[in-house]
Design an enzyme around this catalytic site. Structure first.
Site, mmCIF file in Angstrom:
data_model
loop_
_atom_site.group_PDB
_atom_site.id
_atom_site.type_symbol
_atom_site.label_atom_id
_atom_site.label_comp_id
_atom_site.label_asym_id
_atom_site.label_seq_id
_atom_site.Cartn_x
_atom_site.Cartn_y
_atom_site.Cartn_z
ATOM 1 N N CYS A 1 36.153 33.240 30.089
ATOM 2 C CA CYS A 1 34.909 33.533 29.677
ATOM 3 C C CYS A 1 34.847 35.146 29.629
ATOM 4 O O CYS A 1 35.118 35.829 30.671
ATOM 5 C CB CYS A 1 33.775 33.263 30.428
ATOM 6 N N GLY B 1 33.854 26.251 35.066
ATOM 7 C CA GLY B 1 35.101 25.473 34.420
ATOM 8 C C GLY B 1 35.893 26.275 33.692
ATOM 9 O O GLY B 1 36.773 26.030 33.165
ATOM 10 N N CYS B 2 35.333 27.553 33.491
ATOM 11 C CA CYS B 2 36.247 28.410 32.529
ATOM 12 C C CYS B 2 37.099 29.462 33.091
ATOM 13 O O CYS B 2 36.252 30.336 34.033
ATOM 14 C CB CYS B 2 35.549 28.827 31.549
ATOM 15 N N GLY B 3 38.087 30.030 33.005
ATOM 16 C CA GLY B 3 38.836 30.917 33.597
ATOM 17 C C GLY B 3 39.052 32.303 32.663
ATOM 18 O O GLY B 3 39.615 33.237 32.995
ATOM 19 N N HIS C 1 40.599 27.553 38.376
ATOM 20 C CA HIS C 1 41.066 28.938 38.109
ATOM 21 C C HIS C 1 40.771 29.776 39.313
ATOM 22 O O HIS C 1 41.594 30.586 39.856
ATOM 23 C CB HIS C 1 40.681 29.542 36.618
#
Length: 298
Positions: free
Chosen positions: A126, A122-124, A193
């Site tokens: 990190c 869920g994170c682009g 992402h």
């Protein structure tokens, strides 16, 4: 560079017990045997000239597109031609992309040396360092406001272009649409992402551009989505979900037009105007000079 043959399956079927109770007068569930297709997510290690840079969780499909798009939106390369060699191979429990870049790109990689951190689905961003994070999205572009009819046409036809998501129901999509709303390219991934990076990588690597049209996202429009769109040179970004405040400020400073959220009965248009002016809304009317957002009823 062509996409490598897929090494991992995109989805895997698993047995499950389905409990249904909405038609039960006593609220007692009906239990049946079922099978669900679950999307795979696989760690992909990215190494530039032998230097480990990041590990990203991706859907194992269109991997070459992702690597090119990721390299561009990370600011490691300026164009796909800066990537001299790209190979994707299987590794222990995942995949590894070995990317050969020129001297200038290598200097950027070396300037960001750090222990590789896994990019969560869920994170682009990190594992990003603060300097590289703050430098993103600083490109200036000329905003473009898509026609209402084009947006509606693209949204109505998006599902039929989500070919991987059919039968899975958990993949995000990023689609490029012409000025009249025709969807020309679509990429999908468990990470929103990643889907956008895949779209950017494919379009730019095939000598297309983002001059005329808009990008349509099935996901929320967060900061990294706006910065990726800006880096790729997009003029308009349309999202089914609302933008974050930081995504909006980043878009407005760069000149990017945001259309989000797009719902069944209305959409909101954020124009790149003077920062910090008061938000104003109108129904079925053009935005005024100091206006940031226009709400259009569908």
């Amino acid at each position: 560079m062509e996409n490598n043959k897929e090494i991992f399956p995109i989805s895997t079927s698993y047995p499950a017990k389905r409990m249904t109770w909405h038609n039960s007068p006593d609220n007692i569930p009906y239990i049946s045997e079922d099978t669900l297709n679950l999307a795979e997510e696989v760690p992909l290690a990215l190494a530039y000239n032998g230097l480990d840079y990041a590990v990203m969780m991706i859907t194992p499909h269109n991997i070459t597109d992702f690597v090119i798009g990721f390299s561009l939106t990370e600011g490691l390369v300026q164009s796909p031609s800066d990537i001299k060699l790209l190979s994707v191979t299987s590794a222990a429990g995942g995949l590894r992309a070995d990317i050969r870049v020129g001297a200038e790109a290598l200097r950027t990689v070396l300037a960001r040396t750090r222990r590789p951190i896994a990019g969560r689905t869920g994170c682009g961003i990190c594992g990003s360092d603060m300097d590289s994070l703050l430098q993103r999205g600083q490109k200036s572009i000329t905003g473009y406001t898509p026609e209402f009819s084009a947006i509606r046409s693209a949204v109505m036809n998006l599902r039929q272009h989500q070919t991987l998501n059919a039968g899975i129901g958990m993949l995000h999509a990023a689609a490029w649409c012409t000025v009249n709303g025709q969807i020309t390219f679509t990429r999908e991934d468990v990470g929103r992402h990643n889907a956008l990076d895949k779209l950017i990588g494919y379009v730019l690597n095939n000598n297309y551009d983002f001059t005329n049209g808009f990008c349509l996202l099935t996901s929320r429009c967060s900061y990294e989505m706006a910065t990726k769109a800006i880096t790729a040179g997009m003029s308009a970004l349309v999202s089914l979900s609302a933008p974050t405040a930081l995504a909006l400020r980043t878009a407005q400073q760069a000149g990017l037009v945001l259309v989000a959220p797009v719902k069944s009965d209305h959409l909101c248009i954020f124009s790149p105007t003077t920062p910090n002016s008061d938000l104003a809304t109108s129904n079925n009317s053009a935005p005024q000079q100091n206006q940031h957002v226009q709400i259009t009823e569908l």
